[in-house]
Design an enzyme around this catalytic site. Structure first.
Site, PDB file in Angstrom:
ATOM      1  N   CYS A 270      61.567  77.244  -7.880  1.00 21.10           N
ATOM      2  CA  CYS A 270      61.144  77.681  -6.506  1.00 21.10           C
ATOM      3  C   CYS A 270      60.343  76.513  -5.664  1.00 21.10           C
ATOM      4  O   CYS A 270      60.789  76.156  -4.633  1.00 21.10           O
ATOM      5  CB  CYS A 270      60.783  79.102  -6.390  1.00 21.10           C
ATOM      6  SG  CYS A 270      61.610  80.431  -7.327  1.00 21.10           S
ATOM      7  N   SER A 271      59.166  76.375  -6.503  1.00 28.42           N
ATOM      8  CA  SER A 271      58.404  75.335  -5.802  1.00 28.42           C
ATOM      9  C   SER A 271      58.596  73.802  -5.837  1.00 28.42           C
ATOM     10  O   SER A 271      58.154  73.165  -4.890  1.00 28.42           O
ATOM     11  CB  SER A 271      57.035  75.599  -6.287  1.00 28.42           C
ATOM     12  OG  SER A 271      56.541  76.787  -6.128  1.00 28.42           O
TER      13      SER A 271
END
Length: 162
Positions: A51-52
């Site tokens: 996600c990051s």
């Protein structure tokens, strides 16, 4: 039930975020999407590697290109509270236009039929990874991942739909 799909009307729901004045806000999705072309993309977890490092940065990097193709809003949704979303959003200093919206109780994620049960990993109910293109509350593209995959929900895949 099957997850949200092309041709479906976009469900309404209330999500939370911190505005530019650092005030906690509640917002109805329809108020952000009615009469507009909007991308909603969901991630299973804030501060998680895919996600990051991949999903969110891809939409930030492609934001200008998406906007040049008529996208009015880019909305990142996660099953988390706004007090976690706020510091996570601040880890993306290049972000100029994307909103980070918290679905703390996962009600909106359930309305989209995109919940992912990660209880056996100690993570509870999360969102499947997805990217949805919506035009005036109607789903035009729905790229929904299986399990923890990241193969169809990136910014480049949504660009192909515009």
């Amino acid at each position: 039930m099957a997850p949200i799909a092309v041709g479906d009307p976009l469900s309404d729901g209330t999500l939370a975020y911190f505005d530019e004045q650092d005030q906690l806000q509640q917002v109805f999705i329809h108020s952000l999407a009615a009469g507009k072309k909007v991308i909603l993309f969901g991630v299973p977890g804030d501060f998680t590697p895919t996600c990051s490092l991949k999903h969110v940065p891809g939409f930030i990097e492609k934001a200008d290109e998406l906007k040049s193709k008529g996208v009015d809003e880019i909305l990142c949704i996660s099953v988390n509270d706004p007090f976690v979303m706020k510091p996570w959003a601040k880890t993306f200093p290049k972000n100029k236009s994307m909103k980070f919206l918290a679905d703390g109780s996962s009600k909106y994620t359930h309305a989209l039929r995109l919940e992912l049960d990660l209880s056996e990993k100690g993570l509870g109910t999360r969102s499947r990874r997805f990217a949805v293109l919506v035009d005036d509350l109607k789903v035009k593209a729905a790229n929904v991942e299986s399990g923890g995959d990241f193969t169809v929900s990136n910014a480049d895949d949504i660009l192909k739909s515009l």
